[in-house]
Write an enzyme that holds these catalytic residues in place. Structure first.
Site, PDB file in Angstrom:
ATOM      1  CD  GLU A  48      -2.960  -1.159   0.292  1.00  0.00           C
ATOM      2  OE1 GLU A  48      -3.077  -0.195  -0.485  1.00  0.00           O
ATOM      3  OE2 GLU A  48      -3.659  -2.177   0.207  1.00  0.00           O
ATOM      4  CG  ASN A  52      -0.703   5.393  -0.974  1.00  0.00           C
ATOM      5  OD1 ASN A  52      -1.587   5.127  -1.784  1.00  0.00           O
ATOM      6  ND2 ASN A  52      -0.931   5.487   0.322  1.00  0.00           N
ATOM      7  NE  ARG A 106      -4.993   3.436  -6.510  1.00  0.00           N
ATOM      8  CZ  ARG A 106      -4.553   2.197  -6.524  1.00  0.00           C
ATOM      9  NH1 ARG A 106      -4.663   1.451  -7.602  1.00  0.00           N
ATOM     10  NH2 ARG A 106      -4.010   1.686  -5.450  1.00  0.00           N
TER      11      ARG A 106
END
Lengths: 147, 116
Positions: A48, A52, A106
């Site tokens: 994650e 990002n 997203r």
């Protein structure tokens, strides 16, 4: 008592490196003797943070990402750092389902996943300053339970 | 095989690791399917999948929107324990029906008015 053991790695901000990033962290922390579930939690959290950095930090452009991992006994500390565009409003970015890129589908769950799968999460960022994600997890602690 | 289409049913055979990289590739590879055919049912087959992050959730919710207007349904099959935890945590089971087998899904679809 073991002393602390540290790993630092730098790699390019490209999507195919997401898999590499979570695999090296997962291998480095094996000395803490984690369960399969704990390994999976850490891999998800790293994935994650790195995703990002690639999508939001560098907006899919060129850049470098740094991961620092420190293990001591059964404590794991992971830092994911980029020098991208940064986050102007960290509090808002961390709200569940908040996303600046809905058109790219997203889910807005990145920070929620990091929070859920790690014991503690801190995000340091400012517009134009890059982002540092700091995560802690105690291996062998009671697993969280989801209903 | 990455996906299969027949009679308005699109089956995704998901990869071993469903991250942002893999999800983007799947989206690109199947984008044309939704233009060429009216897709009403989606099946996400997790047989091979050992890893998934929130990009996988984005893939499923994005595809859900494409069939929802047509009264379609979205199913998951062959979900292992690791993946089940992620799906549970995300809350996606509100729109995604987890089933034990492709046969069980077919029965559900027939009940909902689907015929081959």
């Amino acid at each position: 008592m073991n002393s602390a053991n540290e790993m630092n790695v730098e790699f390019d901000s490209v999507a195919k490196n997401e898999s590499f990033a979570r695999v090296i962290v997962a291998s480095f922390i094996t000395s803490t003797n984690p369960t399969l579930e704990e390994v999976s939690d850490i891999k998800t959290a790293v994935s994650e943070a790195v995703t990002n950095a690639i999508i939001h930090g560098y907006e899919k452009g060129a850049g470098k990402i740094w991961i620092r991992t420190v293990v001591e006994d059964r404590s794991v500390y992971i830092e994911v750092r980029d020098k991208g565009i940064g986050i102007a409003d960290v509090k808002q970015a961390m709200e569940p389902l908040f996303t600046t890129k809905p058109e790219e589908e997203r889910s807005g769950m990145g920070f929620s996943f990091m929070e859920a799968f790690m014991d503690r999460l801190e995000v340091e960022s400012a517009a134009g300053e890059g982002t540092v994600v700091k995560m802690w997890k105690e291996i062998g602690a009671p697993a969280p339970h989801y209903e | 095989m990455v996906y299969e289409v027949a009679n308005g049913v699109l089956i995704y055979y998901l990869p071993e690791e469903l991250d942002h990289y893999a999800a983007d590739m799947l989206k690109r590879k199947t984008a044309h399917v939704f233009d060429e055919e009216e897709i009403r049912y989606l099946i996400f087959d997790f047989s091979k999948t050992q890893f998934m992050d929130s990009s996988g959730i984005g893939l499923i919710t994005g595809r859900f929107r494409m069939v929802h207007d047509k009264g379609g349904c979205v199913y998951a099959v062959h979900v292992n324990e690791t993946i089940d935890r992620i799906l549970l945590m995300s809350g996606i089971y509100r729109i995604l029906k987890k089933m034990d087998s492709l046969d069980a899904i077919k029965k559900e679809m027939v009940k909902g008015g689907y015929y081959e």
